[in-house]
Design an enzyme around this catalytic site. Structure first.
Site, mmCIF file in Angstrom:
data_model
loop_
_atom_site.group_PDB
_atom_site.id
_atom_site.type_symbol
_atom_site.label_atom_id
_atom_site.label_comp_id
_atom_site.label_asym_id
_atom_site.label_seq_id
_atom_site.Cartn_x
_atom_site.Cartn_y
_atom_site.Cartn_z
ATOM 1 N N GLY A 69 0.839 -1.185 0.000
ATOM 2 C CA GLY A 69 0.000 0.000 0.000
ATOM 3 C C GLY A 69 0.878 1.239 0.000
ATOM 4 O O GLY A 69 2.091 1.155 0.205
ATOM 5 N N SER A 76 9.482 3.758 -1.205
ATOM 6 C CA SER A 76 9.349 2.352 -1.580
ATOM 7 C C SER A 76 9.998 1.433 -0.540
ATOM 8 O O SER A 76 11.149 1.653 -0.143
ATOM 9 C CB SER A 76 10.039 2.173 -2.938
ATOM 10 O OG SER A 76 10.033 0.841 -3.321
ATOM 11 N N GLY A 77 9.249 0.426 -0.111
ATOM 12 C CA GLY A 77 9.818 -0.639 0.711
ATOM 13 C C GLY A 77 10.323 -0.283 2.101
ATOM 14 O O GLY A 77 11.206 -0.953 2.618
ATOM 15 N N SER A 116 7.430 5.242 -3.685
ATOM 16 C CA SER A 116 6.642 4.041 -3.946
ATOM 17 C C SER A 116 6.566 3.774 -5.452
ATOM 18 O O SER A 116 6.498 4.724 -6.239
ATOM 19 C CB SER A 116 5.229 4.277 -3.411
ATOM 20 O OG SER A 116 4.309 3.484 -4.096
ATOM 21 N N GLU A 120 4.182 2.944 -7.052
ATOM 22 C CA GLU A 120 2.902 3.417 -7.597
ATOM 23 C C GLU A 120 2.810 4.944 -7.666
ATOM 24 O O GLU A 120 1.717 5.501 -7.798
ATOM 25 C CB GLU A 120 1.717 2.852 -6.807
ATOM 26 C CG GLU A 120 1.634 1.339 -6.726
ATOM 27 C CD GLU A 120 1.513 0.617 -8.056
ATOM 28 O OE1 GLU A 120 1.482 1.276 -9.110
ATOM 29 O OE2 GLU A 120 1.471 -0.622 -8.036
ATOM 30 N N HIS A 157 -3.738 4.018 -1.275
ATOM 31 C CA HIS A 157 -3.817 2.710 -1.944
ATOM 32 C C HIS A 157 -3.621 1.617 -0.897
ATOM 33 O O HIS A 157 -2.613 1.600 -0.200
ATOM 34 C CB HIS A 157 -2.747 2.637 -3.030
ATOM 35 C CG HIS A 157 -2.494 1.254 -3.529
ATOM 36 N ND1 HIS A 157 -3.516 0.408 -3.909
ATOM 37 C CD2 HIS A 157 -1.348 0.551 -3.696
ATOM 38 C CE1 HIS A 157 -2.996 -0.752 -4.289
ATOM 39 N NE2 HIS A 157 -1.687 -0.692 -4.157
ATOM 40 N N HIS A 164 -4.198 -2.686 0.409
ATOM 41 C CA HIS A 164 -4.359 -4.094 0.050
ATOM 42 C C HIS A 164 -5.220 -4.738 1.140
ATOM 43 O O HIS A 164 -4.845 -5.740 1.727
ATOM 44 C CB HIS A 164 -2.999 -4.802 0.013
ATOM 45 C CG HIS A 164 -2.141 -4.409 -1.148
ATOM 46 N ND1 HIS A 164 -1.039 -5.127 -1.532
ATOM 47 C CD2 HIS A 164 -2.227 -3.371 -2.019
ATOM 48 C CE1 HIS A 164 -0.471 -4.551 -2.585
ATOM 49 N NE2 HIS A 164 -1.172 -3.479 -2.895
ATOM 50 N N HIS A 176 -5.423 -6.983 -7.257
ATOM 51 C CA HIS A 176 -4.378 -6.212 -6.570
ATOM 52 C C HIS A 176 -4.850 -5.527 -5.287
ATOM 53 O O HIS A 176 -4.380 -5.855 -4.204
ATOM 54 C CB HIS A 176 -3.821 -5.205 -7.601
ATOM 55 C CG HIS A 176 -2.707 -4.357 -7.112
ATOM 56 N ND1 HIS A 176 -1.852 -3.704 -7.958
ATOM 57 C CD2 HIS A 176 -2.308 -4.005 -5.863
ATOM 58 C CE1 HIS A 176 -0.965 -3.014 -7.251
ATOM 59 N NE2 HIS A 176 -1.235 -3.185 -5.983
#
Ligand SMILES: [Zn+2]
Length: 214
Positions: A29, A46-47, A74, A76, A95, A97, A158
């Site tokens: 997310g 990211s991550g 990210s 996205e 966003h 999940h 997703h």
């Protein structure tokens, strides 16, 4: 230069709340806000674990997707930017999940407006965007197209994306969508959920936007 500290802190707090309320697990997310001057977005890197993100790590990205400061954004980020470019009313994108959102997204079906709060908060049913690989331009454009002028959309196989006029608004919508999709899944298991009439959907959305709480 403005270092957008307030925006960064807000997104960090919302990320922790998202994780702790079970809307996502691990580093999945992502969240972003548009800066008040409209020049950039502040997005989760990211991550990095939500609990470990510091304001310095937060990614500041311009509207062309170029990283201005912070860690690598990210994957996205393009999806978030695609929405901001198309929707002037949107200043926050979340966003997730989350379980029921993912369950419905896995079926690649559009969800009709079957609950009053979907009409009020989302603006109608929730469409599922065509499949695109995570982080791809294809996913970003499919997402913006399926979102249209609504406040939530599903990403096939997703997760989900909710948008708002600010982060608080987007967070509320994220919660309403997850709970509504839980009800929808339960309704499907005992019968056929019945879609609301368009005129009732429009009436409720209009009332919610223009009269509710005023
Ligand atoms: Zn994702």
């Amino acid at each position: 230069m403005n270092n957008y500290m307030e925006e960064k802190r807000m997104v960090i707090e919302a990320g922790k709340t998202m994780l702790n309320s079970g809307l996502t697990v691990g580093t999945w997310g992502n969240l972003s806000v548009r800066t008040a001057d409209g020049k950039y977005i502040v997005i989760t890197p990211s991550g990095v674990d939500y609990e470990k993100i510091t304001p310095e790590m937060m990614s500041l990205v311009d509207m062309d997707g170029k990283l201005v400061s912070g860690k690598k954004p990210s994957i996205e980020a393009g999806l978030h930017l695609g929405i901001y470019k198309k929707r002037e009313d949107v200043n926050a994108v979340i966003h997730t999940h989350s379980i029921y959102t993912c369950a419905v997204a896995a079926t690649r079906t559009d969800v009709p407006a079957v609950l009053d709060e979907m009409a009020q908060i989302v603006g109608g049913g929730i469409k599922t965007a065509k499949y695109g690989l995570p982080g791809s331009q294809e996913l970003a454009s499919n997402c913006a197209e399926a979102l249209g002028d609504r406040m939530a959309v599903l990403l096939a196989n997703h997760g989900g994306v909710c948008v708002g006029k600010d982060l608080k608004d987007a967070f509320k919508i994220t919660n309403v969508v997850e709970v509504s999709l839980k009800s929808y899944c339960l309704a499907k298991s005992i019968g056929n959920p019945v879609a609301l009439d368009d005129k009732d959907v429009n009436f409720m959305r209009d009332f919610f936007l223009n009269s509710y709480g005023k």
